[in-house]
Design a protein around this motif. Structure first.
Motif, PDB file in Angstrom:
ATOM      1  N   SER A  65       0.827  -1.199   0.000  1.00 49.32           N
ATOM      2  CA  SER A  65       0.000   0.000   0.000  1.00 49.32           C
ATOM      3  C   SER A  65       0.869   1.260   0.000  1.00 49.32           C
ATOM      4  O   SER A  65       0.597   2.218  -0.732  1.00 49.32           O
ATOM      5  CB  SER A  65      -0.929  -0.011   1.216  1.00 49.32           C
ATOM      6  OG  SER A  65      -1.739   1.126   1.227  1.00 49.32           O
ATOM      7  N   GLU A  66       1.926   1.270   0.796  1.00 55.21           N
ATOM      8  CA  GLU A  66       2.858   2.409   0.837  1.00 55.21           C
ATOM      9  C   GLU A  66       3.503   2.614  -0.532  1.00 55.21           C
ATOM     10  O   GLU A  66       3.640   3.747  -0.994  1.00 55.21           O
ATOM     11  CB  GLU A  66       3.949   2.170   1.883  1.00 55.21           C
ATOM     12  CG  GLU A  66       3.468   2.157   3.307  1.00 55.21           C
ATOM     13  CD  GLU A  66       3.330   3.544   3.902  1.00 55.21           C
ATOM     14  OE1 GLU A  66       4.059   4.457   3.488  1.00 55.21           O
ATOM     15  OE2 GLU A  66       2.479   3.700   4.786  1.00 55.21           O
ATOM     16  N   LEU A  67       3.897   1.527  -1.169  1.00 52.28           N
ATOM     17  CA  LEU A  67       4.512   1.634  -2.498  1.00 52.28           C
ATOM     18  C   LEU A  67       3.529   2.197  -3.520  1.00 52.28           C
ATOM     19  O   LEU A  67       3.897   2.997  -4.380  1.00 52.28           O
ATOM     20  CB  LEU A  67       5.014   0.271  -2.968  1.00 52.28           C
ATOM     21  CG  LEU A  67       6.184  -0.328  -2.209  1.00 52.28           C
ATOM     22  CD1 LEU A  67       6.436  -1.756  -2.673  1.00 52.28           C
ATOM     23  CD2 LEU A  67       7.433   0.521  -2.380  1.00 52.28           C
ATOM     24  N   ARG A  68       2.268   1.778  -3.422  1.00 52.66           N
ATOM     25  CA  ARG A  68       1.248   2.218  -4.378  1.00 52.66           C
ATOM     26  C   ARG A  68       0.914   3.709  -4.231  1.00 52.66           C
ATOM     27  O   ARG A  68       0.465   4.343  -5.162  1.00 52.66           O
ATOM     28  CB  ARG A  68      -0.032   1.393  -4.228  1.00 52.66           C
ATOM     29  CG  ARG A  68       0.134  -0.084  -4.536  1.00 52.66           C
ATOM     30  CD  ARG A  68       0.556  -0.317  -5.982  1.00 52.66           C
ATOM     31  NE  ARG A  68       0.625  -1.726  -6.301  1.00 52.66           N
ATOM     32  CZ  ARG A  68       1.756  -2.411  -6.443  1.00 52.66           C
ATOM     33  NH1 ARG A  68       2.911  -1.826  -6.256  1.00 52.66           N
ATOM     34  NH2 ARG A  68       1.723  -3.693  -6.764  1.00 52.66           N
ATOM     35  N   GLU A  69       1.147   4.274  -3.055  1.00 53.42           N
ATOM     36  CA  GLU A  69       0.846   5.687  -2.811  1.00 53.42           C
ATOM     37  C   GLU A  69       1.901   6.622  -3.385  1.00 53.42           C
ATOM     38  O   GLU A  69       1.652   7.818  -3.521  1.00 53.42           O
ATOM     39  CB  GLU A  69       0.697   5.934  -1.305  1.00 53.42           C
ATOM     40  CG  GLU A  69      -0.539   5.281  -0.723  1.00 53.42           C
ATOM     41  CD  GLU A  69      -0.608   5.395   0.788  1.00 53.42           C
ATOM     42  OE1 GLU A  69       0.213   6.118   1.394  1.00 53.42           O
ATOM     43  OE2 GLU A  69      -1.500   4.751   1.373  1.00 53.42           O
ATOM     44  N   ASP A  70       3.079   6.102  -3.733  1.00 51.48           N
ATOM     45  CA  ASP A  70       4.174   6.911  -4.255  1.00 51.48           C
ATOM     46  C   ASP A  70       4.239   6.753  -5.776  1.00 51.48           C
ATOM     47  O   ASP A  70       4.416   5.641  -6.273  1.00 51.48           O
ATOM     48  CB  ASP A  70       5.483   6.464  -3.615  1.00 51.48           C
ATOM     49  CG  ASP A  70       6.678   7.310  -4.026  1.00 51.48           C
ATOM     50  OD1 ASP A  70       6.638   7.983  -5.079  1.00 51.48           O
ATOM     51  OD2 ASP A  70       7.682   7.291  -3.286  1.00 51.48           O
ATOM     52  N   PRO A  71       4.109   7.847  -6.535  1.00 58.03           N
ATOM     53  CA  PRO A  71       4.134   7.748  -8.001  1.00 58.03           C
ATOM     54  C   PRO A  71       5.413   7.096  -8.552  1.00 58.03           C
ATOM     55  O   PRO A  71       5.375   6.469  -9.603  1.00 58.03           O
ATOM     56  CB  PRO A  71       4.036   9.200  -8.469  1.00 58.03           C
ATOM     57  CG  PRO A  71       3.497   9.964  -7.314  1.00 58.03           C
ATOM     58  CD  PRO A  71       3.897   9.223  -6.076  1.00 58.03           C
ATOM     59  N   GLU A  72       6.523   7.198  -7.838  1.00 56.64           N
ATOM     60  CA  GLU A  72       7.777   6.610  -8.311  1.00 56.64           C
ATOM     61  C   GLU A  72       7.828   5.095  -8.133  1.00 56.64           C
ATOM     62  O   GLU A  72       8.591   4.416  -8.810  1.00 56.64           O
ATOM     63  CB  GLU A  72       8.965   7.246  -7.586  1.00 56.64           C
ATOM     64  CG  GLU A  72       9.204   8.684  -7.991  1.00 56.64           C
ATOM     65  CD  GLU A  72      10.473   9.239  -7.367  1.00 56.64           C
ATOM     66  OE1 GLU A  72      11.416   8.460  -7.128  1.00 56.64           O
ATOM     67  OE2 GLU A  72      10.515  10.448  -7.143  1.00 56.64           O
ATOM     68  N   THR A  73       7.013   4.564  -7.211  1.00 55.34           N
ATOM     69  CA  THR A  73       7.086   3.131  -6.918  1.00 55.34           C
ATOM     70  C   THR A  73       5.784   2.383  -7.184  1.00 55.34           C
ATOM     71  O   THR A  73       5.736   1.173  -7.021  1.00 55.34           O
ATOM     72  CB  THR A  73       7.497   2.910  -5.447  1.00 55.34           C
ATOM     73  OG1 THR A  73       6.537   3.525  -4.586  1.00 55.34           O
ATOM     74  CG2 THR A  73       8.875   3.480  -5.174  1.00 55.34           C
ATOM     75  N   THR A  74       4.771   3.090  -7.618  1.00 57.23           N
ATOM     76  CA  THR A  74       3.457   2.465  -7.788  1.00 57.23           C
ATOM     77  C   THR A  74       3.440   1.341  -8.819  1.00 57.23           C
ATOM     78  O   THR A  74       2.641   0.420  -8.714  1.00 57.23           O
ATOM     79  CB  THR A  74       2.391   3.523  -8.116  1.00 57.23           C
ATOM     80  OG1 THR A  74       1.106   2.924  -7.985  1.00 57.23           O
ATOM     81  CG2 THR A  74       2.550   4.080  -9.517  1.00 57.23           C
TER      82      THR A  74
END
Length: 109
Positions: A65-74
């Motif tokens: 979920s944290e990764l999906r919230e960041d445009p660089e890691t989504t």
């Protein structure tokens, strides 16, 4: 060469997965919990992440979920690795866009 990140709190399982990926010619970094993994991702974005679901500090679904919230890691593909009953997490993993679940123990192929 694929750059992979393995996030697993159990040392034996982490070592086994890292070894199998390296044997296939992949470059592998590792983390023993999701908080460390987030730091590793910020240092260098991997091509794929293998993450346990049940871990201390931050469970695997929260990590995704944290990764999906960041445009660089989504867009980083995730393979969730778990020994828990998959039927209990399939709906949540689909909501997060996770397409692959790997049950412990897994087949090498």
């Amino acid at each position: 060469m694929v750059k992979a990140l393995v996030v697993e709190d159990e040392e034996d399982i982490r070592h086994l997965l890292v070894e199998q990926l390296e044997d296939k010619g992949h470059q592998v970094r590792k983390a023993d919990n999701s908080a460390v993994a987030l730091q590793r991702v910020r240092e260098e974005i991997p091509d794929i992440i293998f993450s346990d679901i049940v871990m201390p500090v931050m469970e695997g679904l929260r990590f995704v979920s944290e990764l999906r919230e960041d445009p660089e890691t989504t867009g980083i593909p995730e393979v969730l690795v778990t020994a828990i009953d998959l039927s209990g997490v399939i709906a949540r993993t689909r909501e997060l866009g996770v397409k692959l679940l790997l049950a412990k123990p897994w087949e090498l192929k």
